[in-house]
Scaffold this active site. Structure first.
Site, PDB file in Angstrom:
ATOM      1  N   GLY A  79       0.659  -1.268   0.013  1.00 15.31           N
ATOM      2  CA  GLY A  79       0.027  -0.057  -0.095  1.00 15.31           C
ATOM      3  C   GLY A  79       0.908   1.191  -0.043  1.00 15.31           C
ATOM      4  O   GLY A  79       0.479   2.044  -0.532  1.00 15.31           O
ATOM      5  N   GLN A 198      -7.569  -0.157   3.526  1.00 17.43           N
ATOM      6  CA  GLN A 198      -8.411  -0.812   4.599  1.00 17.43           C
ATOM      7  C   GLN A 198      -9.716  -1.321   4.053  1.00 17.43           C
ATOM      8  O   GLN A 198     -10.285  -2.156   4.304  1.00 17.43           O
ATOM      9  CB  GLN A 198      -8.746   0.368   5.743  1.00 17.43           C
ATOM     10  CG  GLN A 198      -7.212   0.519   6.414  1.00 17.43           C
ATOM     11  CD  GLN A 198      -7.037  -0.550   7.440  1.00 17.43           C
ATOM     12  OE1 GLN A 198      -7.832  -1.463   7.757  1.00 17.43           O
ATOM     13  NE2 GLN A 198      -5.831  -0.871   7.808  1.00 17.43           N
ATOM     14  N   THR A 256      12.158  -6.684 -11.086  1.00 23.60           N
ATOM     15  CA  THR A 256      11.475  -8.029 -11.079  1.00 23.60           C
ATOM     16  C   THR A 256      10.361  -8.414 -10.356  1.00 23.60           C
ATOM     17  O   THR A 256      10.207  -7.963  -9.218  1.00 23.60           O
ATOM     18  CB  THR A 256      12.617  -9.050 -10.642  1.00 23.60           C
ATOM     19  OG1 THR A 256      13.739  -8.774 -11.550  1.00 23.60           O
ATOM     20  CG2 THR A 256      12.151 -10.278 -10.959  1.00 23.60           C
ATOM     21  N   CYS A 344       5.079   4.331  14.317  1.00 21.00           N
ATOM     22  CA  CYS A 344       6.066   4.492  13.052  1.00 21.00           C
ATOM     23  C   CYS A 344       6.962   3.408  13.215  1.00 21.00           C
ATOM     24  O   CYS A 344       6.792   2.501  14.066  1.00 21.00           O
ATOM     25  CB  CYS A 344       6.835   5.798  13.480  1.00 21.00           C
ATOM     26  SG  CYS A 344       7.849   5.823  14.912  1.00 21.00           S
TER      27      CYS A 344
HETATM   28  C1  LIG Z   1      -4.999   3.302   4.989  1.00 21.05           C
HETATM   29  C2  LIG Z   1      -3.794   2.769   4.782  1.00 21.05           C
HETATM   30  N1  LIG Z   1      -3.117   3.090   3.651  1.00 21.05           N
HETATM   31  C3  LIG Z   1      -1.728   2.621   3.399  1.00 21.05           C
HETATM   32  C4  LIG Z   1      -1.099   1.489   4.131  1.00 21.05           C
HETATM   33  C5  LIG Z   1       0.220   0.878   3.787  1.00 21.05           C
HETATM   34  O1  LIG Z   1       0.230  -0.314   3.306  1.00 21.05           O
HETATM   35  P1  LIG Z   1       1.437  -1.250   3.507  1.00 21.05           P
HETATM   36  O2  LIG Z   1       1.448  -1.971   4.837  1.00 21.05           O
HETATM   37  O3  LIG Z   1       1.037  -2.518   2.571  1.00 21.05           O
HETATM   38  O4  LIG Z   1       2.694  -0.639   3.071  1.00 21.05           O
HETATM   39  C6  LIG Z   1      -2.149   1.103   5.541  1.00 21.05           C
HETATM   40  C7  LIG Z   1      -1.160   0.204   6.368  1.00 21.05           C
HETATM   41  O5  LIG Z   1      -1.408   0.433   7.545  1.00 21.05           O
HETATM   42  C8  LIG Z   1      -3.227   1.506   5.477  1.00 21.05           C
HETATM   43  O6  LIG Z   1      -3.871   1.144   6.613  1.00 21.05           O
END
Ligand SMILES: Cc1ncc(COP(=O)(O)O)c(C=O)c1O
Length: 398
Positions: A79, A198, A256, A344
């Site tokens: 994400g 989410q 890759t 964090c």
């Molecule tokens: C709303 C949201 N965006 C982005 C992320 C980041 O995703 P990832 O853990 O796959 O990097 C999270 C993860 O907590 C999230 O809850």
């Protein structure tokens, strides 16, 4: 690594929004890529072809489940990368097309750090980019009146509007359809991005995000592997890559491919789609039992957002007079895994920008805990939490 050992209290995992346990069918689907199928999917021999076929089948499946064309799916490392690519990639393309001209990114004030930090970095690195944050109400709902005003003020400068589909801390689902409609009418040149990381565990992204240009998803929130995700980039959306090199993903993301990760993401999304309706009802009922039970058993608890606005797995409560970090540790000792908000990389807790934006006073936010239920949650988990949490809160208050 912490594992269950004999004598440990039973594990009550109520932190699915942080990461959901891998589903059996995902593990099974990924297994061949841990040993037998190891080729480089960009190569030209039989091993490469087998890997490429698996990758493209995963892409087709993901595209269908997210309401996109296969060529619109860009595989990412999760994400965070998908959000970074959306924000920095779109703004980079705009600045390259119109060097020296002002460009604005408009976000909600409750976005995940992967979006907010990407906005900050884009405005620091790309000349002329400004970041405007639009607030939320006490439920965490995006302020559409302020959005309209901001779009009118900025007019043709708006390059990107980014609003998450559902919030990771409190679970509030945003009025994405209205965000898209307002943007199309007041800033038709702007690209719209949604972080559905989410929401994808509960909502039909293909339907709710159908009018959006860019959509981020992540496998590990769905019972898939960590480190795998995707960004849907609608045809015609100009985007600069973050990673350059071999030109994979139609020049949008070199490197890759993680074939196993792509297969795992497809399997997890498919599992979610199959069970969406039944699981939303089942988990929603468990969440209600947990929230009602705690509100009844523990004095001075605040439920920050009304459940009708929130994803079925989220239960966010503020226990006044309690330090959230201490409560998480005490619950962990009793085998109950929950989260205290955004952590964090160091594991240190930061003050929640989400609760602050919702107007929750700092002393109340200090006691905020996110219980997040999901596909592995059973009634016993809720009963254990109901047995353990009131006592833990009383101990800390005492
Ligand atoms: C709303 C949201 N965006 C982005 C992320 C980041 O995703 P990832 O853990 O796959 O990097 C999270 C993860 O907590 C999230 O809850």
């Amino acid at each position: 690594m912490d594992r269950q050992t004999p004598g440990d209290p039973p594990l009550t995992y109520l932190d699915h929004a942080a990461s959901a346990p891998m589903r059996d069918e995902v593990v099974e689907a990924m297994a061949p890529f841990a040993s037998g199928v190891f080729g480089h999917p960009s190569g030209h021999h039989r091993q490469a072809r087998a890997a490429r076929q698996a990758l493209e089948e995963a892409r087709d499946r993901i595209a269908e489940l997210l309401g996109a064309a296969p060529r619109e799916v860009v595989f990412t490392s999760g994400g965070t990368e998908a959000d970074n690519l959306a924000v920095i990639g779109v703004l980079g393309a705009v600045v390259r097309r119109r060097p020296g001209e002002p460009a604005a990114v408009v976000s909600s004030s409750v976005e995940h750090a992967a979006v907010l930090e990407a906005c900050r970095v884009a405005s620091a690195r790309l000349g002329g980019v400004v970041h405007e944050r639009v607030g939320v109400d006490s439920q965490g709902l995006f302020d559409l009146t302020r959005l309209a005003q901001t779009l009118e003020d900025l007019r043709g400068d708006v390059a990107l509007v980014t609003v998450m589909l559902a919030n990771n801390e409190v679970g509030t689902v945003q009025p994405l359809g209205e965000v898209v409609a307002l943007t199309r009418s007041l800033a038709p040149q702007a690209v719209v991005h949604t972080d559905a990381v989410q929401a994808a565990a509960w909502l039909d992204v293909a339907q709710v995000a159908s009018g959006v240009d860019l959509v981020s998803v992540s496998a590990h929130k769905l019972g898939g592997p960590k480190g795998a995700g995707a960004l849907v980039v609608r045809e015609g959306t100009a985007i600069e890559p973050l990673f350059v090199g071999g030109g994979q993903e139609r020049e949008r993301r070199s490197g890759t491919h993680d074939v196993a990760g792509a297969v795992g993401l497809a399997a997890a999304l498919a599992a979610v789609a199959n069970e969406r309706e039944a699981e939303s009802a089942r988990v929603g009922a468990l969440r209600d039992r947990l929230a009602d039970g705690l509100l009844h058993a523990v004095p001075s608890v605040i439920e920050v957002a009304e459940r009708k606005f929130v994803l079925p797995g989220h239960c966010h409560l503020c226990f006044s007079g309690v330090d959230r970090e201490e409560l998480v540790l005490l619950l962990d000792e009793a085998g109950v895994c929950v989260s205290a908000g955004a952590a964090c990389a160091s594991g240190a807790l930061e003050p929640s920008h989400v609760l602050a934006a919702m107007g929750v006073p700092a002393p109340i936010a200090r006691g905020s805990i996110r219980f997040s239920l999901g596909h592995t949650t059973a009634a016993e988990d809720v009963e254990r939490a109901l047995a353990v949490v009131p006592e833990a809160v009383a101990r800390l208050r005492g």
